[in-house]
Design a protein around this motif. Structure first.
Motif, PDB file in Angstrom:
ATOM      1  N   UNK A  28       0.813  -1.214   0.000  1.00 29.49           N
ATOM      2  CA  UNK A  28       0.000   0.000   0.000  1.00 29.49           C
ATOM      3  C   UNK A  28       0.843   1.258   0.000  1.00 29.49           C
ATOM      4  N   UNK A  29       0.187   2.350   0.355  1.00 26.76           N
ATOM      5  CA  UNK A  29       0.863   3.638   0.374  1.00 26.76           C
ATOM      6  C   UNK A  29       1.625   3.833   1.681  1.00 26.76           C
ATOM      7  N   UNK A  35      -0.369  11.174   2.438  1.00 24.65           N
ATOM      8  CA  UNK A  35      -0.546  12.620   2.638  1.00 24.65           C
ATOM      9  C   UNK A  35      -0.541  13.360   1.310  1.00 24.65           C
ATOM     10  N   UNK A  36       0.372  12.994   0.421  1.00 27.23           N
ATOM     11  CA  UNK A  36       0.442  13.662  -0.872  1.00 27.23           C
ATOM     12  C   UNK A  36      -0.822  13.405  -1.687  1.00 27.23           C
ATOM     13  N   UNK A  37      -1.340  12.190  -1.641  1.00 28.53           N
ATOM     14  CA  UNK A  37      -2.563  11.851  -2.369  1.00 28.53           C
ATOM     15  C   UNK A  37      -3.744  12.655  -1.825  1.00 28.53           C
ATOM     16  N   UNK A  38      -3.835  12.777  -0.496  1.00 27.75           N
ATOM     17  CA  UNK A  38      -4.916  13.557   0.108  1.00 27.75           C
ATOM     18  C   UNK A  38      -4.796  15.030  -0.265  1.00 27.75           C
TER      19      UNK A  38
END
Length: 53
Positions: A28-29, A35-38
């Motif tokens: 997974x991440x 955090x970057x995706x959010x």
């Protein structure tokens, strides 16, 4: 000739370690990636709200 054996073994260990670390990855991440995706999702949502409101 025997004096080069420890250096050869050491070099091989370093290369194997680098190979293992480059192949084994967490599932997974990572927290950083999450955090970057959010952050990207928040900026996209804010942009939509500004254009539709």
């Amino acid at each position: 000739m025997p004096a080069t054996l420890p250096h050869s073994i050491g070099g091989l260990i370093v290369l194997l370690l680098i190979t293992i670390l480059s192949v084994v990855k967490p599932q997974g991440l990572t927290p950083y990636g999450w955090r970057k995706q959010q952050e990207v999702r928040r900026t996209k949502t804010k942009g939509r709200m500004a254009t539709t409101g």
